[in-house]
Enzyme design. Sequence first.
Site, PDB file in Angstrom:
ATOM      1  N   CYS A  36      -8.242   1.016   7.009  1.00 50.62           N
ATOM      2  CA  CYS A  36      -8.095   2.105   6.384  1.00 50.62           C
ATOM      3  C   CYS A  36      -6.912   3.011   6.638  1.00 50.62           C
ATOM      4  CB  CYS A  36      -9.178   2.447   5.337  1.00 50.62           C
ATOM      5  SG  CYS A  36      -9.870   0.975   4.788  1.00 50.62           S
ATOM      6  N   HIS A  50       0.117   4.975 -10.027  1.00 47.87           N
ATOM      7  CA  HIS A  50       1.642   4.765  -9.534  1.00 47.87           C
ATOM      8  C   HIS A  50       1.898   5.980  -8.422  1.00 47.87           C
ATOM      9  CE1 HIS A  50       1.275   0.899 -11.446  1.00 47.87           C
ATOM     10  NE2 HIS A  50       2.010   0.550  -9.804  1.00 47.87           N
ATOM     11  N   GLU A  65     -12.950   1.287  -5.779  1.00 46.76           N
ATOM     12  CA  GLU A  65     -12.002   0.513  -5.619  1.00 46.76           C
ATOM     13  C   GLU A  65     -11.342  -1.273  -5.184  1.00 46.76           C
ATOM     14  OE1 GLU A  65     -11.856   2.773  -1.073  1.00 46.76           O
ATOM     15  OE2 GLU A  65     -12.809   0.942  -0.641  1.00 46.76           O
TER      16      GLU A  65
END
Length: 140
Positions: free
Chosen positions: A23, A71, A129
């Site tokens: 990550c 986005h 997530e």
Amino acid sequence: MYGLKTEACFDSAHFLADYYGKCENLHGHRWRAVVYLAQDGLQDEGTMRDMVLDFGVFKRAVRGLAEELDHTFLVEAGTLKPSTAAALEGEGFSLTVLPFRTTAENLARYFCDRLRAEGLPVCQVDMYETPNNCAIYRPE
């Protein structure tokens, strides 16, 4: 105690600075925010009489916040060189710089704080997530 629940999804990229794992690299998620409201009584006058809050008002607030992050590249302040951020923005990328590490835990708190600032009686936010993993934030 009365409560309501709604949810919204948004897609965004992020990375975790100083993480030392997968990550730490730029990657994306389809985040799912599930927001809960709670209050002892119902409203007693006006168009929202006998409601916690109109679902339309609730959904617009949650989905509006999700839309702000949809986005975009979520960036913890100070983790990108100014020249890198400028280059990305110069190429037309949308960056949302946040004053915290962009973990699911912190995004759950962010949603809670922003919605409570709008007067919503938020009692919990679940921030997914992945479909199977979520962080939960409950204000004190």
